[in-house]
Enzyme design. Structure first.
Site, short mmCIF file in Angstrom:
data_model
loop_
_atom_site.label_atom_id
_atom_site.label_comp_id
_atom_site.label_asym_id
_atom_site.label_seq_id
_atom_site.Cartn_x
_atom_site.Cartn_y
_atom_site.Cartn_z
N GLY A 13 34.30 37.15 32.90
CA GLY A 13 35.16 36.87 34.05
C GLY A 13 34.89 35.49 34.59
CB SER A 143 29.55 44.37 45.22
OG SER A 143 30.22 44.37 46.46
CE1 TYR A 156 34.38 45.68 42.84
CE2 TYR A 156 33.22 46.02 44.91
CZ TYR A 156 33.59 45.19 43.88
OH TYR A 156 33.17 43.88 43.87
CE LYS A 160 31.22 44.82 41.22
NZ LYS A 160 30.95 43.76 40.23
CB ILE A 189 32.35 35.66 48.03
CG1 ILE A 189 30.93 36.26 47.98
CG2 ILE A 189 32.33 34.19 47.62
CD1 ILE A 189 29.93 35.65 48.95
#
Length: 247
Positions: A13, A143, A156, A160, A189
């Site tokens: 990525g 994360s 998610y 993570k 971020i």
């Protein structure tokens, strides 16, 4: 301190957002970068031009790292092009947010596969080469959501959090080798992913951050450089870069 000149890194990525910042910062420090992308070919090609403008060396490889065979292809192309792998940054990630009652099996599996299964795929493909390095580094971009949870983000958060457990366990297994394994856990971020959050929600998030701002992608990238250059005695750890939001 490890000299990073002519080391080789794969950044999954790596064509945009945090991944692009990581790729650029590695290149600034003399690392040859293999930029993995899945669909963002335009961003990856522009990034390669930007890296070459500063005298760096980069090569882009298209691969869906949620697929084991494509991950093997990514590693093989990196070896064919640069001859070695010293650093693996597992950064590829997506969100498919939904409250659990509405969460489809497809969105569960897709997020787990892209964010977590990909880490197994790339590491298993690259590990033999990393073990040959005199300073191998595996850095997993987890994360704050994997640490603290997030409303509407069970898929998610599970992925993570899984990365964190994976990091600790693999670090134990590789502790006697030259390969360290660590996780970086960014907070919020300022990337496209965060910019897609409605403005009123963004304001509420910033109000909860002790430093009262979103982080910048280059701040995550500098964490990568720290672990690569000065992290020979750091393994199995979570580097929290979140403005004090989670301690």
């Amino acid at each position: 301190m490890t000299d990073l000149n002519n080391k080789v890194a794969i950044v999954t990525g790596g064509g945009k957002g945090i991944g692009a910042a990581i790729s650029m910062e590695l290149a600034r420090n003399g690392v040859k970068v293999v930029i993995n992308y899945n669909t963002s070919i335009g961003s990856a090609e522009k990034l390669i031009m930007d890296i070459k403008e500063i005298g760096g060396d980069a090569y882009a490889v298209q691969a869906d790292v949620s697929n084991l065979e494509e991950s093997k292809k990514l590693v093989e192309e990196a070896i064919d092009h640069f001859g070695r792998i010293d650093i693996l940054v597992n950064n590829a990630g997506i969100t498919r947010d939904s409250t659990f009652k509405k969460l489809s099996e497809e969105d569960w599996r897709t997020v787990i596969d892209v964010n977590l299964t990909s880490v197994y795929n790339t590491t298993s493909a690259a590990l033999s080469y990393l073990l040959e390095s005199d300073a191998g580094r595996i850095i997993n971009i987890s994360s704050i959501i994997g640490q603290a949870g997030g409303f509407g983000q069970t898929n998610y958060a599970a992925a993570k959090a899984g990365m964190i457990g994976y990091t600790k366990s693999l670090a134990l297994e590789l502790a006697k080798s030259n390969v360290t394994v660590n996780a970086i856990c960014p907070g919020f971020i300022d990337t496209e992913m965060v910019q897609e959050i409605p403005e009123n929600v963004r304001e509420k998030i910033v109000a909860k951050i002790p430093q009262r701002r979103f982080g910048q992608p280059d701040e995550i990238a500098r964490g990568i450089i720290y672990l690569c250059k000065d992290g020979e005695y750091i393994t199995g750890q979570q580097l929290n870069i979140n403005g004090g939001l989670y301690m």
